[in-house]
Design an enzyme around this catalytic site. Structure first.
Site, PDB file in Angstrom:
ATOM      1  N   ALA A  13       0.899  -1.129  -0.200  1.00  0.00           N
ATOM      2  CA  ALA A  13       0.088  -0.097  -0.221  1.00  0.00           C
ATOM      3  C   ALA A  13       0.833   1.336  -0.147  1.00  0.00           C
ATOM      4  O   ALA A  13       0.430   2.259   0.165  1.00  0.00           O
ATOM      5  CB  ALA A  13      -0.752   0.031   1.285  1.00  0.00           C
ATOM      6  N   ASN A  62       2.172  -3.334   7.826  1.00  0.00           N
ATOM      7  CA  ASN A  62       2.787  -3.963   7.108  1.00  0.00           C
ATOM      8  C   ASN A  62       3.808  -3.316   5.976  1.00  0.00           C
ATOM      9  O   ASN A  62       5.067  -4.000   5.782  1.00  0.00           O
ATOM     10  CB  ASN A  62       2.046  -5.292   6.351  1.00  0.00           C
ATOM     11  N   HIS A 119      -0.148   6.968   3.888  1.00  0.00           N
ATOM     12  CA  HIS A 119       1.333   6.683   4.347  1.00  0.00           C
ATOM     13  C   HIS A 119       2.296   7.618   3.609  1.00  0.00           C
ATOM     14  O   HIS A 119       2.468   7.718   2.435  1.00  0.00           O
ATOM     15  CB  HIS A 119       1.710   5.398   3.750  1.00  0.00           C
TER      16      HIS A 119
HETATM   17  N1  LIG Z   1       1.770  -5.454   2.392  1.00  0.00           N
HETATM   18  C1  LIG Z   1       0.719  -4.454   2.533  1.00  0.00           C
HETATM   19  O1  LIG Z   1       0.933  -3.321   1.859  1.00  0.00           O
HETATM   20  C2  LIG Z   1      -0.442  -4.877   3.211  1.00  0.00           C
HETATM   21  C3  LIG Z   1      -0.789  -6.124   3.637  1.00  0.00           C
HETATM   22  N2  LIG Z   1      -1.870  -6.658   4.251  1.00  0.00           N
HETATM   23  C4  LIG Z   1      -2.005  -7.615   5.032  1.00  0.00           C
HETATM   24  O2  LIG Z   1      -2.541  -8.601   3.964  1.00  0.00           O
HETATM   25  C5  LIG Z   1      -2.991  -9.628   4.726  1.00  0.00           C
HETATM   26  C6  LIG Z   1      -4.512  -9.756   4.004  1.00  0.00           C
HETATM   27  O3  LIG Z   1      -5.261  -8.847   3.989  1.00  0.00           O
HETATM   28  P1  LIG Z   1      -6.639  -8.717   3.755  1.00  0.00           P
HETATM   29  O4  LIG Z   1      -6.979  -9.280   2.718  1.00  0.00           O
HETATM   30  O5  LIG Z   1      -7.051  -7.353   3.869  1.00  0.00           O
HETATM   31  O6  LIG Z   1      -7.356  -9.218   5.156  1.00  0.00           O
HETATM   32  P2  LIG Z   1      -8.852  -9.966   5.392  1.00  0.00           P
HETATM   33  O7  LIG Z   1      -8.994 -10.046   6.892  1.00  0.00           O
HETATM   34  O8  LIG Z   1      -9.722  -9.303   4.407  1.00  0.00           O
HETATM   35  O9  LIG Z   1      -8.687 -11.545   4.776  1.00  0.00           O
HETATM   36  C7  LIG Z   1      -7.710 -12.347   5.516  1.00  0.00           C
HETATM   37  C8  LIG Z   1      -8.128 -13.945   5.154  1.00  0.00           C
HETATM   38  O10 LIG Z   1      -7.299 -14.709   5.447  1.00  0.00           O
HETATM   39  C9  LIG Z   1      -7.858 -15.663   6.473  1.00  0.00           C
HETATM   40  N3  LIG Z   1      -6.573 -16.163   7.424  1.00  0.00           N
HETATM   41  C10 LIG Z   1      -6.088 -15.456   8.487  1.00  0.00           C
HETATM   42  N4  LIG Z   1      -5.218 -16.293   9.172  1.00  0.00           N
HETATM   43  C11 LIG Z   1      -5.139 -17.352   8.383  1.00  0.00           C
HETATM   44  C12 LIG Z   1      -4.280 -18.566   8.404  1.00  0.00           C
HETATM   45  N5  LIG Z   1      -3.346 -18.703   9.484  1.00  0.00           N
HETATM   46  N6  LIG Z   1      -4.546 -19.546   7.754  1.00  0.00           N
HETATM   47  C13 LIG Z   1      -5.590 -19.335   6.612  1.00  0.00           C
HETATM   48  N7  LIG Z   1      -6.237 -18.290   6.529  1.00  0.00           N
HETATM   49  C14 LIG Z   1      -6.224 -17.345   7.484  1.00  0.00           C
HETATM   50  C15 LIG Z   1      -8.935 -14.911   7.160  1.00  0.00           C
HETATM   51  O11 LIG Z   1      -9.865 -16.058   7.595  1.00  0.00           O
HETATM   52  C16 LIG Z   1      -9.487 -13.999   6.233  1.00  0.00           C
HETATM   53  O12 LIG Z   1     -10.489 -14.683   5.250  1.00  0.00           O
HETATM   54  C17 LIG Z   1      -3.461  -9.193   6.209  1.00  0.00           C
HETATM   55  O13 LIG Z   1      -2.557  -9.992   6.797  1.00  0.00           O
HETATM   56  C18 LIG Z   1      -3.027  -7.684   6.153  1.00  0.00           C
HETATM   57  O14 LIG Z   1      -2.735  -7.062   7.278  1.00  0.00           O
HETATM   58  C19 LIG Z   1      -3.112  -5.741   4.181  1.00  0.00           C
HETATM   59  C20 LIG Z   1      -2.793  -4.525   3.510  1.00  0.00           C
HETATM   60  C21 LIG Z   1      -1.661  -3.887   2.889  1.00  0.00           C
HETATM   61  O1  LIG Z   2      -3.921  -1.126   3.831  1.00  0.00           O
HETATM   62  C1  LIG Z   2      -2.734  -0.152   4.023  1.00  0.00           C
HETATM   63  O2  LIG Z   2      -2.950   0.848   4.060  1.00  0.00           O
HETATM   64  C2  LIG Z   2      -1.719  -0.660   4.929  1.00  0.00           C
HETATM   65  C3  LIG Z   2      -1.979  -1.716   5.726  1.00  0.00           C
HETATM   66  O3  LIG Z   2      -2.830  -2.184   6.261  1.00  0.00           O
HETATM   67  C4  LIG Z   2      -0.482  -2.519   6.222  1.00  0.00           C
HETATM   68  O4  LIG Z   2       0.555  -2.102   5.674  1.00  0.00           O
HETATM   69  O5  LIG Z   2      -0.849  -3.615   6.813  1.00  0.00           O
END
Ligand SMILES: NC(=O)C1=CN([C@@H]2O[C@H](COP(=O)(O)OP(=O)(O)OC[C@H]3O[C@@H](n4cnc5c(N)ncnc54)[C@H](O)[C@@H]3O)[C@@H](O)[C@H]2O)C=CC1
Ligand SMILES: O=C([O-])CC(=O)C(=O)O
Length: 273
Positions: free
Chosen positions: A126, A194, A224
């Protein structure tokens, strides 16, 4: 065809799965999906035209023959499955990059990847600016500061907020609620910064990268701001993220960045550092 497996069928997983069949279908196929909530996996499958297998548990996911396993689940998922995925000779794309700042997990994953001739992909997520920071770091960086500004509700559930019983609903003006190194920030706010982890790994590391988190009731975007100083000069990058269409907490750009990372993997030309 490049065979993919997806762990996590939430906001990012859903956008990615749809892009794989609508945009990347000439080079990629989604073979298997897995979520600790079977319901979430089933709901995703219903939204797809293709027919990936739903793995009932991680062991069933792991035995599939895959080129790349994509984690879009949680930091726990990276800690629990990361080493097993690479050991079973699959590449690994990670969205919950904060997990990599804990102990020596990143080092362990890199060692396995090297031994097994596999690759680890960490999308920019992000934020913008990671391309320039990677190049700038070659000449040496002096300071990297991330200031994340989110609507208070976006920070709900974070361990830091819960441990200190911070009342997010009563925040009426922008308020800095956290300041510290990236290494600590990703533990206190595992679902919020993250981006601090990818920034650390691209730049000057988890101890020197500084993170500030501001709860701001007057904004409707996840913002950010990255400020960098180094031998190259200075850089200021600001991202004002709109949320994913179905998930107010996740920035849309994070999902787009995962799609673009896949495109790069199979591309003849890769633009940017
Ligand atoms: N690198 C970046 O810029 C960003 C990273 N993220 C991270 O990416 C990940 C996914 O984000 P979203 O799709 O928004 O989350 P979300 O909450 O919409 O979906 C996550 C899914 O993973 C499942 N889950 C959680 N732990 C699990 C496990 N141990 N094994 C199998 N399934 C599992 C949940 O049941 C849920 O359906 C999160 O950890 C979030 O913090 C989110 C936004 C930005
Ligand atoms: O979605 C965003 O803006 C960033 C975020 O949650 C993450 O880095 O985990």
């Amino acid at each position: 065809m490049i065979k993919l497996g997806l762990i996590g069928c939430g906001a990012i997983g859903t956008i990615l799965a749809k892009a794989i069949e609508e945009r990347l279908q000439e080079k990629f196929v989604l073979k298997v999906i897995f979520d600790i909530s079977f319901e979430k996996a089933r709901a995703l499958k219903e939204r797809l035209h293709s027919s990936p297998i739903i793995a009932p548990d991680f062991s069933a996911f792991l035995v599939q023959s895959l080129d790349i396993a994509i984690e879009a689940a949680s930091q726990e998922a990276v800690k629990e499955y990361g080493e097993k995925i690479l050991s079973r000779e699959k590449d690994l794309m990670i969205m919950s990059i904060g997990a990599l700042l804990e102990d020596n997990l990143f080092e362990r994953l890199k060692t396995i990847a090297q031994k097994k001739h596999r690759r680890i992909y960490l999308p920019s997520g992000a934020v913008v600016g990671i391309d320039g920071i990677k190049a700038a770091a070659l000449a040496g960086l002096d300071e990297v500061v991330l200031t994340t500004r989110k609507p208070p509700a976006g920070l709900k559930g974070a361990p830091y907020i819960e441990e200190r019983e911070i009342d997010l609903e009563n925040i009426t003006k922008a308020q800095m609620i956290y300041k510290g190194p990236a290494e600590e920030a990703v533990k206190y706010f595992p679902a919020n910064v993250n981006v601090a982890a990818v920034l650390s790994l691209a730049g000057i590391g988890k101890k020197k990268t500084k993170v500030k988190i501001i709860a701001d009731p007057n904004i409707h975007t996840n913002q950010h701001e990255i400020k960098v100083k180094g031998k190259f000069g200075q850089m200021i990058c600001l991202t004002k993220n709109l949320p994913c269409p179905d998930s107010p907490r996740t920035s849309y750009l994070a999902a787009l960045s995962a799609i673009k990372t896949l495109e790069n993997i199979s591309a003849e030309v890769v633009i940017g550092t």
